[in-house]
Enzyme design. Structure first.
Site, PDB file in Angstrom:
ATOM      1  N   CYS A  25       0.830  -1.214   0.000  1.00 44.91           N
ATOM      2  CA  CYS A  25       0.000   0.000   0.000  1.00 44.91           C
ATOM      3  C   CYS A  25       0.862   1.261   0.000  1.00 44.91           C
ATOM      4  O   CYS A  25       1.536   1.558   0.990  1.00 44.91           O
ATOM      5  CB  CYS A  25      -0.921  -0.024   1.215  1.00 44.91           C
ATOM      6  SG  CYS A  25      -1.774   1.525   1.528  1.00 44.91           S
TER       7      CYS A  25
ATOM      8  N   CYS B 100      -0.019   3.924   2.654  1.00 43.73           N
ATOM      9  CA  CYS B 100       0.360   3.457   3.990  1.00 43.73           C
ATOM     10  C   CYS B 100       1.785   3.895   4.332  1.00 43.73           C
ATOM     11  O   CYS B 100       2.105   4.166   5.492  1.00 43.73           O
ATOM     12  CB  CYS B 100       0.259   1.937   4.080  1.00 43.73           C
ATOM     13  SG  CYS B 100      -1.411   1.285   3.859  1.00 43.73           S
TER      14      CYS B 100
END
Length: 293
Positions: free
Chosen positions: A31, A34
Site C-alpha cells: 500500500c 500506507c
C-alpha cells in the site's frame, strides 16, 4: 508502536485502551499511501509523549481483524478508547489533519501528563535510568547528547553488545565529534580487555619504562575497568617521554577519558558553563603541563 496480531489484540488494543487511547493503523506492505501515513503516526506518537499508543495491524496477514473493524480500504486508522472504537479516518491525510484528529481526543491526556511532570520525579534506579535514556534516544534519534548518555550508561552497566548497537547509528560521525569519539575508544578498550595479561604488561614496563605499547595496553585495560585516573596516569607516563608516539595515541585516549568522566555542563541564563569537578580540572591541568612543556 507495536505490531498487533489476533493473538495479542485483546491485551495490546482492548485492554490497553482502558488506560490510554490506542490508535490502530490498518496497513499492508504493498500500500503506497500506507508508507506516507505510517511514519506520520510514528512521529506523532513520540511527540504526544504517551498521549496515545500506536498499534499497527497488517491487514493482509490479519484479515479476521480487518473484517471485524469493517475495513474496506487502507490505510484505515481507528481510535480505541475504553475498549471501543470512538473515531477514525481513511487514507493518507496530511500531518496537520492527523494532529487535528488527535487533539480532539488526546490533548487532555497529554495535559494531565505534563502537569504530573511538573511534580518532582522519584529518583530512578539504574535500570530505570537506562529505560529513560533509551526512550529519549528512540524519541529523538538525532539527539547526539541523549545517545552519548545512553551508550555511556550501557557501558557503565557492562552491557557492551547493547552499547555497540546503540552507538552504531552515529559511528560514522565519531571522528568529527569528540564525545562520540570518546565512546568509540571506550568500546574499543572494552573489546580489547582480556587480550593482555596484566602481570605480563607490568613485567614489560618494569623491564623497559619506554615500552609504550605495554603502557598503552595497560591504560586501555584500566579504562575498560572504569579506573579512570589510573588509566590517565599510565598515559601521562607515555606523554612525558614521547608526546607524539603512535600519532598521539596517548593524548587522544587521555582526552577521551576526560570526556567520559566530565559531569554534565550546568545550564545558566547565559548558556552552558563547564563543570568544576576537581578531578577533571586537575587532570586537564596535568595534560596541559605535559603537552606544553
Amino acid at each position: 508502536m507495536i505490531d498487533v496480531t489476533l493473538e495479542n489484540f485483546e491485551s495490546e488494543v482492548i485492554a490497553a485502551s482502558m488506560d490510554q487511547p490506542v490508535l490502530v493503523d490498518f496497513w499492508a506492505p504493498w500500500c503506497g499511501p500506507c508508507k506516507t501515513i505510517g511514519p506520520i503516526l510514528e512521529k506523532l506518537e513520540g511527540e504526544y509523549g504517551g498521549g496515545f499508543k500506536l498499534a499497527k495491524i497488517n491487514s493482509d496477514e490479519e484479515q479476521q481483524l480487518a473484517s471485524a473493524f469493517g475495513v474496506r480500504s487502507i490505510p484505515t486508522v481507528v481510535l480505541m478508547m475504553n475498549g471501543q472504537p470512538v473515531d477514525g479516518f481513511m487514507g493518507a491525510v496530511p500531518e496537520s489533519k492527523v494532529r487535528e484528529f488527535l487533539d480532539k481526543h488526546v490533548t487532555a491526556v497529554v495535559a494531565e501528563e505534563e502537569a504530573a511532570a511538573e511534580a518532582p520525579a522519584p529518583e530512578l534506579d539504574a535500570e530505570g535510568q537506562l529505560e529513560r535514556l533509551q526512550h529519549a534516544v528512540a524519541t529523538d534519534p538525532a539527539n547526539d547528547d541523549a545517545r552519548f548518555d545512553y551508550v555511556k550508561a550501557l557501558l557503565m552497566a557492562g552491557r557492551l553488545a547493547d552499547a555497540k548497537r546503540a552507538f552504531e547509528p552515529v559511528a560514522a560521525k565519531a571522528p568529527a565529534l569528540r564525545r562520540l569519539d570518546a565512546l568509540r575508544r571506550w568500546i574499543e578498550a572494552v573489546e580489547a580487555e582480556g587480550a593482555h595479561d596484566a602481570a605480563a604488561l607490568d613485567a614489560r614496563i618494569a623491564a623497559n619504562r619506554r615500552d609504550f605499547d605495554a603502557r598503552y595496553a595497560k591504560a586501555q585495560s584500566l579504562f575498560a575497568k572504569q579506573q579512570w585516573t589510573a588509566a590517565m596516569d599510565e598515559l601521562l607516563e607515555i606523554l612525558m617521554r614521547d608526546k607524539s608516539w603512535n600519532e598521539e595515541a596517548a593524548r587522544k585516549l587521555y582526552i577521551a577519558i576526560l570526556e567520559i568522566i566530565e559531569p554534565p555542563k550546568q545550564k545558566t541564563a547565559e548558556g552552558q558553563i563547564p563543570s568544576d569537578d576537581p578531578t577533571v580540572a586537575s587532570y586537564r591541568r596535568r595534560l596541559s603541563s605535559v603537552v606544553l612543556s
